[in-house]
Motif scaffolding. Structure first.
Motif, PDB file in Angstrom:
ATOM      1  N   GLN A  11       1.190 -11.790  -2.251  1.00 27.58           N
ATOM      2  CA  GLN A  11       0.151 -12.281  -1.338  1.00 27.58           C
ATOM      3  C   GLN A  11      -0.338 -11.170  -0.420  1.00 27.58           C
ATOM      4  N   PHE A  12       0.576 -10.409   0.133  1.00 25.58           N
ATOM      5  CA  PHE A  12       0.199  -9.294   1.001  1.00 25.58           C
ATOM      6  C   PHE A  12      -0.635  -8.272   0.236  1.00 25.58           C
ATOM      7  N   LEU A  13      -0.169  -7.887  -0.946  1.00 27.31           N
ATOM      8  CA  LEU A  13      -0.878  -6.875  -1.726  1.00 27.31           C
ATOM      9  C   LEU A  13      -2.232  -7.373  -2.221  1.00 27.31           C
ATOM     10  N   THR A  14      -2.302  -8.648  -2.583  1.00 27.28           N
ATOM     11  CA  THR A  14      -3.574  -9.230  -3.036  1.00 27.28           C
ATOM     12  C   THR A  14      -4.602  -9.161  -1.917  1.00 27.28           C
ATOM     13  N   GLN A  15      -4.195  -9.482  -0.713  1.00 27.24           N
ATOM     14  CA  GLN A  15      -5.112  -9.409   0.431  1.00 27.24           C
ATOM     15  C   GLN A  15      -5.523  -7.959   0.700  1.00 27.24           C
ATOM     16  N   THR A  16      -4.603  -7.058   0.585  1.00 30.69           N
ATOM     17  CA  THR A  16      -4.862  -5.653   0.872  1.00 30.69           C
ATOM     18  C   THR A  16      -5.800  -5.033  -0.149  1.00 30.69           C
ATOM     19  N   PHE A  17      -5.532  -5.272  -1.435  1.00 32.84           N
ATOM     20  CA  PHE A  17      -6.300  -4.646  -2.507  1.00 32.84           C
ATOM     21  C   PHE A  17      -7.441  -5.503  -3.031  1.00 32.84           C
ATOM     22  N   LYS A  18      -7.534  -6.747  -2.553  1.00 37.11           N
ATOM     23  CA  LYS A  18      -8.555  -7.676  -3.063  1.00 37.11           C
ATOM     24  C   LYS A  18      -8.479  -7.749  -4.591  1.00 37.11           C
ATOM     25  N   ASN A  19      -7.237  -7.850  -5.063  1.00 40.98           N
ATOM     26  CA  ASN A  19      -6.964  -7.875  -6.495  1.00 40.98           C
ATOM     27  C   ASN A  19      -5.914  -8.951  -6.744  1.00 40.98           C
ATOM     28  N   ASP A  20      -6.311 -10.012  -7.418  1.00 42.09           N
ATOM     29  CA  ASP A  20      -5.367 -11.115  -7.636  1.00 42.09           C
ATOM     30  C   ASP A  20      -4.698 -11.066  -8.998  1.00 42.09           C
ATOM     31  N   SER A  21      -4.788  -9.942  -9.670  1.00 39.89           N
ATOM     32  CA  SER A  21      -4.168  -9.843 -10.996  1.00 39.89           C
ATOM     33  C   SER A  21      -3.008  -8.845 -11.005  1.00 39.89           C
ATOM     34  N   LEU A  22      -2.360  -8.674  -9.872  1.00 37.77           N
ATOM     35  CA  LEU A  22      -1.230  -7.750  -9.810  1.00 37.77           C
ATOM     36  C   LEU A  22      -0.027  -8.319 -10.555  1.00 37.77           C
ATOM     37  N   GLU A  23       0.542  -7.511 -11.396  1.00 31.36           N
ATOM     38  CA  GLU A  23       1.758  -7.880 -12.130  1.00 31.36           C
ATOM     39  C   GLU A  23       2.961  -7.335 -11.354  1.00 31.36           C
ATOM     40  N   ASP A  24       4.128  -7.854 -11.643  1.00 30.89           N
ATOM     41  CA  ASP A  24       5.345  -7.405 -10.962  1.00 30.89           C
ATOM     42  C   ASP A  24       5.622  -5.924 -11.189  1.00 30.89           C
ATOM     43  N   HIS A  25       5.150  -5.383 -12.303  1.00 26.38           N
ATOM     44  CA  HIS A  25       5.419  -3.992 -12.656  1.00 26.38           C
ATOM     45  C   HIS A  25       4.230  -3.055 -12.402  1.00 26.38           C
ATOM     46  N   THR A  26       3.128  -3.568 -11.846  1.00 24.91           N
ATOM     47  CA  THR A  26       1.950  -2.746 -11.579  1.00 24.91           C
ATOM     48  C   THR A  26       2.255  -1.700 -10.513  1.00 24.91           C
ATOM     49  N   ASP A  27       1.922  -0.452 -10.794  1.00 29.48           N
ATOM     50  CA  ASP A  27       2.114   0.634  -9.839  1.00 29.48           C
ATOM     51  C   ASP A  27       1.009   0.537  -8.790  1.00 29.48           C
ATOM     52  N   ILE A  28       1.348   0.056  -7.607  1.00 31.06           N
ATOM     53  CA  ILE A  28       0.330  -0.187  -6.586  1.00 31.06           C
ATOM     54  C   ILE A  28      -0.244   1.115  -6.034  1.00 31.06           C
ATOM     55  N   PHE A  29       0.456   2.215  -6.211  1.00 24.60           N
ATOM     56  CA  PHE A  29      -0.057   3.498  -5.745  1.00 24.60           C
ATOM     57  C   PHE A  29      -1.007   4.125  -6.767  1.00 24.60           C
ATOM     58  N   ALA A  30      -1.117   3.525  -7.940  1.00 22.19           N
ATOM     59  CA  ALA A  30      -2.011   4.044  -8.967  1.00 22.19           C
ATOM     60  C   ALA A  30      -3.279   3.203  -9.128  1.00 22.19           C
ATOM     61  N   ILE A  31      -3.335   2.020  -8.523  1.00 28.37           N
ATOM     62  CA  ILE A  31      -4.476   1.127  -8.767  1.00 28.37           C
ATOM     63  C   ILE A  31      -5.641   1.327  -7.814  1.00 28.37           C
ATOM     64  N   GLY A  32      -5.449   2.090  -6.779  1.00 27.71           N
ATOM     65  CA  GLY A  32      -6.540   2.268  -5.841  1.00 27.71           C
ATOM     66  C   GLY A  32      -6.198   3.283  -4.791  1.00 27.71           C
TER      67      GLY A  32
END
Length: 85
Positions: A11-32
């Motif tokens: 929920q926190f990451l979805t709000q931050t990145f405006k991306n609701d398709s984050l997977e548990d293994h998605t590298d959040i430092f590589a998506i934006g």
């Protein structure tokens, strides 16, 4: 408990990145674009939401890279913290 932790992180990451398709293994430092401000916000989120203290030895990128990694860090920190009844 780990599932609830992952939901809160997502929920926190979805709000931050405006991306609701984050997977548990998605590298959040590589998506934006991620900067030091985001890193501090992420640390504060973890500390406040899960009532933990992130120490210098916890500040490894691999602890924060994915939802799975964050949930594992939180679980380890909670297990090491005595619970007050």
């Amino acid at each position: 408990m780990k599932t609830e932790t992952k939901v809160r992180i997502r929920q926190f990451l979805t709000q931050t990145f405006k991306n609701d398709s984050l997977e548990d293994h998605t590298d959040i430092f590589a998506i934006g674009p991620v900067n030091s401000l985001f890193a501090m916000q992420l640390i504060l989120f973890v500390e406040q939401q899960f009532h933990l203290s992130i120490e210098n030895e916890d500040l490894e990128l691999d602890n924060f890279r994915t939802i799975n990694a964050l949930a594992n860090l939180i679980e380890r920190k909670q297990a090491a913290t005595p619970q007050i009844m």
